[in-house]
Design a protein around this motif. Structure first.
Motif, mmCIF file in Angstrom:
data_model
loop_
_atom_site.group_PDB
_atom_site.id
_atom_site.type_symbol
_atom_site.label_atom_id
_atom_site.label_comp_id
_atom_site.label_asym_id
_atom_site.label_seq_id
_atom_site.Cartn_x
_atom_site.Cartn_y
_atom_site.Cartn_z
ATOM 1 N N GLY B 204 24.026 1.936 -69.125
ATOM 2 C CA GLY B 204 23.245 0.706 -69.179
ATOM 3 C C GLY B 204 21.888 1.010 -69.793
ATOM 4 N N SER B 205 21.245 -0.006 -70.378
ATOM 5 C CA SER B 205 20.030 0.258 -71.150
ATOM 6 C C SER B 205 18.920 0.864 -70.304
ATOM 7 C CB SER B 205 19.553 -1.030 -71.817
ATOM 8 O OG SER B 205 19.277 -1.995 -70.834
ATOM 9 N N ARG B 206 18.767 0.399 -69.059
ATOM 10 C CA ARG B 206 17.638 0.908 -68.276
ATOM 11 C C ARG B 206 17.869 2.306 -67.749
ATOM 12 N NH1 ARG B 206 14.718 -2.978 -64.181
ATOM 13 N NH2 ARG B 206 13.872 -0.975 -63.575
ATOM 14 N N ILE B 207 19.118 2.539 -67.304
ATOM 15 C CA ILE B 207 19.355 3.870 -66.752
ATOM 16 C C ILE B 207 19.271 4.916 -67.856
ATOM 17 C CG2 ILE B 207 21.890 3.778 -66.883
ATOM 18 C CD1 ILE B 207 20.969 5.031 -63.744
ATOM 19 N N ALA B 208 19.662 4.521 -69.081
ATOM 20 C CA ALA B 208 19.550 5.448 -70.215
ATOM 21 C C ALA B 208 18.084 5.787 -70.443
ATOM 22 C CB ALA B 208 20.152 4.821 -71.466
ATOM 23 N N GLU B 209 17.260 4.752 -70.381
ATOM 24 C CA GLU B 209 15.824 4.922 -70.563
ATOM 25 C C GLU B 209 15.246 5.830 -69.473
ATOM 26 O OE1 GLU B 209 13.748 3.923 -72.868
ATOM 27 O OE2 GLU B 209 12.006 4.677 -71.752
ATOM 28 N N GLU B 210 15.709 5.621 -68.250
ATOM 29 C CA GLU B 210 15.175 6.391 -67.131
ATOM 30 C C GLU B 210 15.564 7.861 -67.221
ATOM 31 O OE1 GLU B 210 15.365 2.627 -64.074
ATOM 32 O OE2 GLU B 210 16.528 4.423 -63.584
ATOM 33 N N ILE B 211 16.787 8.095 -67.665
ATOM 34 C CA ILE B 211 17.236 9.498 -67.708
ATOM 35 C C ILE B 211 16.708 10.201 -68.951
ATOM 36 C CG2 ILE B 211 19.248 11.017 -67.863
ATOM 37 C CD1 ILE B 211 20.767 8.950 -66.171
ATOM 38 N N PHE B 212 16.779 9.521 -70.099
ATOM 39 C CA PHE B 212 16.447 10.218 -71.351
ATOM 40 C C PHE B 212 15.048 9.911 -71.850
ATOM 41 C CE2 PHE B 212 21.083 10.099 -71.240
ATOM 42 C CZ PHE B 212 21.361 11.459 -71.402
ATOM 43 N N LYS B 213 14.323 9.050 -71.132
ATOM 44 C CA LYS B 213 12.920 8.745 -71.458
ATOM 45 C C LYS B 213 12.744 8.379 -72.922
ATOM 46 C CE LYS B 213 11.743 10.679 -67.414
ATOM 47 N NZ LYS B 213 12.260 9.789 -66.372
ATOM 48 N N GLY B 214 13.634 7.573 -73.451
ATOM 49 C CA GLY B 214 13.461 7.091 -74.812
ATOM 50 C C GLY B 214 14.108 7.967 -75.877
ATOM 51 N N ALA B 215 14.467 9.191 -75.538
ATOM 52 C CA ALA B 215 15.131 10.056 -76.518
ATOM 53 C C ALA B 215 16.554 9.546 -76.721
ATOM 54 C CB ALA B 215 15.153 11.494 -76.007
ATOM 55 N N MET B 242 27.431 -11.381 -61.589
ATOM 56 C CA MET B 242 28.286 -11.185 -60.426
ATOM 57 C C MET B 242 27.725 -10.074 -59.540
ATOM 58 S SD MET B 242 31.925 -12.289 -60.498
ATOM 59 C CE MET B 242 32.646 -13.694 -61.267
ATOM 60 N N ARG B 243 26.463 -10.062 -59.393
ATOM 61 C CA ARG B 243 25.763 -9.152 -58.495
ATOM 62 C C ARG B 243 25.741 -7.704 -58.941
ATOM 63 N NH1 ARG B 243 28.180 -9.800 -53.151
ATOM 64 N NH2 ARG B 243 30.020 -10.602 -54.171
ATOM 65 N N PHE B 244 26.153 -7.403 -60.170
ATOM 66 C CA PHE B 244 26.001 -6.033 -60.671
ATOM 67 C C PHE B 244 24.923 -6.020 -61.730
ATOM 68 C CE2 PHE B 244 30.520 -5.734 -59.334
ATOM 69 C CZ PHE B 244 30.286 -4.819 -58.310
ATOM 70 N N ASP B 245 24.045 -5.038 -61.613
ATOM 71 C CA ASP B 245 23.011 -4.900 -62.619
ATOM 72 C C ASP B 245 23.559 -4.009 -63.735
ATOM 73 O OD1 ASP B 245 20.842 -4.513 -64.152
ATOM 74 O OD2 ASP B 245 19.527 -3.786 -62.545
ATOM 75 N N TYR B 246 23.941 -4.644 -64.822
ATOM 76 C CA TYR B 246 24.587 -3.901 -65.903
ATOM 77 C C TYR B 246 23.636 -2.970 -66.625
ATOM 78 C CZ TYR B 246 28.987 -6.112 -65.200
ATOM 79 O OH TYR B 246 30.179 -6.484 -64.631
ATOM 80 N N ASP B 247 22.354 -3.207 -66.461
ATOM 81 C CA ASP B 247 21.398 -2.339 -67.134
ATOM 82 C C ASP B 247 21.251 -1.004 -66.419
ATOM 83 O OD1 ASP B 247 21.142 -4.434 -68.792
ATOM 84 O OD2 ASP B 247 19.240 -5.171 -67.959
ATOM 85 N N ARG B 248 21.725 -0.951 -65.165
ATOM 86 C CA ARG B 248 21.594 0.299 -64.425
ATOM 87 C C ARG B 248 22.966 0.900 -64.112
ATOM 88 N NH1 ARG B 248 16.834 1.211 -62.719
ATOM 89 N NH2 ARG B 248 17.636 2.618 -61.139
ATOM 90 N N LEU B 249 23.967 0.462 -64.862
ATOM 91 C CA LEU B 249 25.337 0.878 -64.583
ATOM 92 C C LEU B 249 25.748 2.003 -65.533
ATOM 93 C CD1 LEU B 249 27.704 -0.137 -62.798
ATOM 94 C CD2 LEU B 249 28.452 -1.464 -64.779
ATOM 95 N N ILE B 250 26.567 2.924 -64.998
ATOM 96 C CA ILE B 250 27.158 3.953 -65.865
ATOM 97 C C ILE B 250 28.656 3.700 -65.898
ATOM 98 C CG2 ILE B 250 27.586 6.426 -66.155
ATOM 99 C CD1 ILE B 250 24.944 6.917 -64.726
ATOM 100 N N GLN B 251 29.195 3.554 -67.083
ATOM 101 C CA GLN B 251 30.622 3.258 -67.176
ATOM 102 C C GLN B 251 31.380 4.461 -67.719
ATOM 103 O OE1 GLN B 251 29.636 -0.505 -69.253
ATOM 104 N NE2 GLN B 251 31.345 -1.322 -68.047
#
Ligand code: ATP
Ligand code: MG
Lengths: 228, 455
Positions: B204-215, B242-251
């Protein structure tokens, strides 16, 4: 303006049982431009009669014709319009608006007319000047003497050039000189615009200037004739 | 009638009885604030629903198996606490999260030991497996698409950094189609990922940002569930559905997840009905079919929802909120209306002599009436304006409050349509008119001589 009262009576009801008859069977005709003085002892009903003439209260009985119209049958709105446009009233107790300066007090009757603000103000100032109070235009009633307040009240009554001027003791609080000036103004107005003037007074000099003296006693007219 | 002049005297009158006037205005302030914030919150809720439907369509049905194997339950707790700490997620202390995990681990030794998923020795119940999904596809022709999903919470991180707890979803290539997911970089899961149980993931876009800090994330490796996963794609921001935050999801591919976990469990089914009207019927059929396969399970544990229901739930919630705010508004407006009427009666009594003078020199009943009505309307309009300011300030709070107490969403921003300002100011003006009417009538009906005699 022609005024015709016939059979006018006024009874104040103080309670279910107590009634004060203030006027009884008054017949009075006043021609256009006539100057009438109402005299009589205190409590004889002069103010009450003037109030009926001024459409400030309705008579309990009788008919009141203004020109050719039956005023006793006026609606509240017609009464108000008539007070605004054709009647000037000078009260025994001045009745100025305490929080307004003199010029606004004088202008007040004009606020209900369709004229520009500038014209209204102009006319108010002229009327004040006519009673010699131009320099007091911005004073509030509390800042003026009784005589000055009386003159403001006169200016207010004259400002809309009434066809019927009703005055309740207009000179009661004035010294003889200003009293005469005010009286002169009233007479002058009556002469120029055909204003009928009816004034209640205890002052023999006012009665002397009037063309006609009506004497009242106990709510009734006891004599009606030319002044002495 | 000289309105400019009357306006001037009006302003002066407003300064009389100031304390009482302010007190009685308070009710108008509260009432108007309630009106405008209610309108804005309800509109915001509608807007949110509209966006939601745009994202997912009305024909979605979700089946959820509430059973969670022990390790999942453990992390779910941590994850949900963390989620509740909302936007401040970036500042969440990893230490604290770790502490919680340790505490929780002590409390349930089975989980800490990483034993069999059924943990405390209770045998695992029947759950949906991949072959059940195939069978359901055959038995439910009214379903256009059926996507199996496995939910898990896992510690995720780059090797050598502190891990964080994230929601991991096992799915198939269909997952993007059914939910309209689009990738920002790289690609989504493809059929061969599932077929070969590849260790790949889409972030998800936010978790990617959180882990990779923009890289750039695509091509990098993440450690989770005890092994390394290659990042193949990053989603476009999507928000909550449907109550899932897709921006913080890892699929990840569902098959890979099953392999790593050692449990083959499909924890949810995303089903798309062929047409909108069929969604409600499909919901019941789906539940029935699934229960037929999981005979020993409590039907309460297998939940089905459809968007339709969500919409209705949403509507009910907004209605409840509206009733609440309308009551608050009505009550405070009523109370203040009485207060203002009282003040106006006092004003009429205090100014009786003046009214007599006005009338004696020619003011009509209507003039007097207009003056006193304007005074009460102006008094209320001042309160209304303050109330609108207050309402605008409070509306987001109110939306958050409604969301957290009645709905299970994270709240929404209120939407202020221009007409709302008119409506709420209009409400306060109406209060002024209604409460000023009687005193104004009293003033207008005064007889000049009586009024002049008044002391
Ligand atoms: N509102 C009222 N209620 C009851 N009685 C009243 C009212 N107004 C006047 N009266 C009575 O009516 C009678 C006439 O009063 P009015 O004021 O007309 O007298 P007046 O001739 O003007 O007296 P003055 O010369 O003292 O001004 C008096 O007896 C007075 O007490
Ligand atoms: Mg008198």
């Amino acid at each position: 303006m022609r005024v015709e009262l016939s059979g006018i009576g006024k009874t104040y009801r103080l309670s279910e049982t107590v009634e004060v008859p203030a006027l009884r069977d008054i017949d009075l005709r006043v021609r256009e431009g006539e100057f009438v003085a109402l005299v009589g002892p205190s409590g004889c009903g002069k103010t009450t009669l003037l109030s009926i003439l001024g459409l400030l209260t309705l008579p309990s009985a009788g008919s009141y014709r203004l020109e050719d119209r039956e005023a006793a049958g006026f609606s509240r709105n017609e009464m108000a319009r008539c007070r605004a446009s054709t009647i000037g009233f000078i009260f025994q107790a001045y009745n100025l608006l305490p929080r307004e300066p003199a010029w606004r007090n004088v202008m007040f009757p004009l606020t209900f007319r369709a004229e520009t603000r500038a014209t209204r103000r102009q006319r108010a100032l002229e009327a004040l000047e006519a009673v010699g109070l131009a320099h007091r235009a911005n004073h509030r009633p509390a800042q003026m003497s009784g005589g000055e307040q009386q003159r403001v009240a006169v200016a207010r009554a004259l400002v809309n050039r009434p066809k019927l001027l009703l005055a309740d003791e207009p000179t009661g609080n004035l010294d003889s000189r200003t009293g005469r000036d005010v009286l002169d103004m009233i007479v002058d107005l009556a002469g120029r615009f055909g204003t009928s003037v009816i004034t209640a007074t205890h002052d023999p000099r006012v009665a002397a200037r009037a063309g006609r003296v009506v004497e009242m006693s106990d709510g009734a007219i006891v004599s009606d004739g030319a002044g002495t | 009638m000289d309105w400019l002049y009357m306006g001037g005297t009006l302003l002066r009158e407003l300064r009389t009885n100031r304390v009482r006037r302010i007190l009685s205005i308070l009710g108008v302030v509260i009432g108007t604030a309630a009106v405008i914030s209610s309108l804005a919150v309800v509109e915001g809720g509608r807007e949110q629903l509209r966006l939601h439907l745009e994202k997912m369509g009305i024909n979605m049905v979700l089946l959820e198996d509430r059973y969670r194997p022990e390790p999942v339950r453990l992390f779910q707790d941590v994850y949900e606490t963390e989620q509740r700490q909302a936007a401040a997620i970036e500042d969440a202390q990893p230490d604290e999260i770790e502490k919680k995990i340790i505490l929780k681990s002590r409390a349930s030794p089975g989980a800490a030991a990483g034993q069999d998923p059924s943990g405390d020795g209770i045998p695992m119940p029947e759950v949906l497996r991949m072959r059940d999904v195939e069978a359901l596809r055959a038995r439910l022709p009214e379903a256009a698409l059926i996507e199996p999903v496995a939910m898990d919470y896992a510690e995720v991180g780059l090797t050598g950094t502190r891990p964080r707890v994230a929601l991991v979803e096992g799915g198939t290539a269909l997952g993007a189609v059914i939910r309209n997911l689009a990738v920002r970089e790289g690609r989504y899961l493809i059929p061969s990922d599932t077929e070969r149980s590849e260790q790949v993931c889409v972030l998800g876009s936010r978790i990617a940002e959180e882990i990779f800090k923009g890289a750039p994330a695509v091509g990098r490796r993440l450690s989770m569930l005890g092994s390394q996963w290659r990042v193949v794609g990053v989603l476009q921001p999507k928000g909550t559905m449907m109550r899932f935050d897709y921006d913080r999801l890892i699929q990840v591919p569902i098959t890979s997840m099953h392999e790593r976990r050692g449990i083959e469990m499909v924890s949810a089914l995303l089903v798309q009905a062929r047409d909108n009207d069929g969604a409600l019927a499909l919901r019941d059929r789906l539940h029935h079919e699934v229960m037929a396969r999981l005979r020993d399970r409590d039907p309460e544990e297998i939940r089905v929802f459809c968007q339709q229901e969500l919409i209705e739930q949403h509507a009910t919630m907004l209605r409840t909120f509206r009733i609440l705010t309308i009551s608050v508004a009505a009550f405070s407006l009523l109370v203040s209306g009485v207060g203002i009427m009282n003040i106006m009666l006092v004003a009429v009594r205090e100014r009786t002599r003046e009214i007599g003078i006005w009338k004696a020199v020619g003011a009509t009943d209507a003039d007097v009436m207009a003056h006193f009505l304007s005074e009460s309307v102006l008094t209320c309009a001042i309160g209304g304006t303050l109330g609108i300011l207050l309402g605008v300030l409070l509306a987001s709070e109110a939306a958050g409050f409604v969301a957290s107490t009645v709905a299970e969403t994270s709240g929404w921003s209120p939407v202020f349509l221009p007409v709302f300002f008119g409506l709420s100011l209009g409400t306060s003006v109406a209060v002024g008119l209604v409460s000023g009417l009687f005193p104004a009538l009293v003033a207008a009906r005064l007889e000049p001589t009586e009024a002049l005699r008044h002391e």
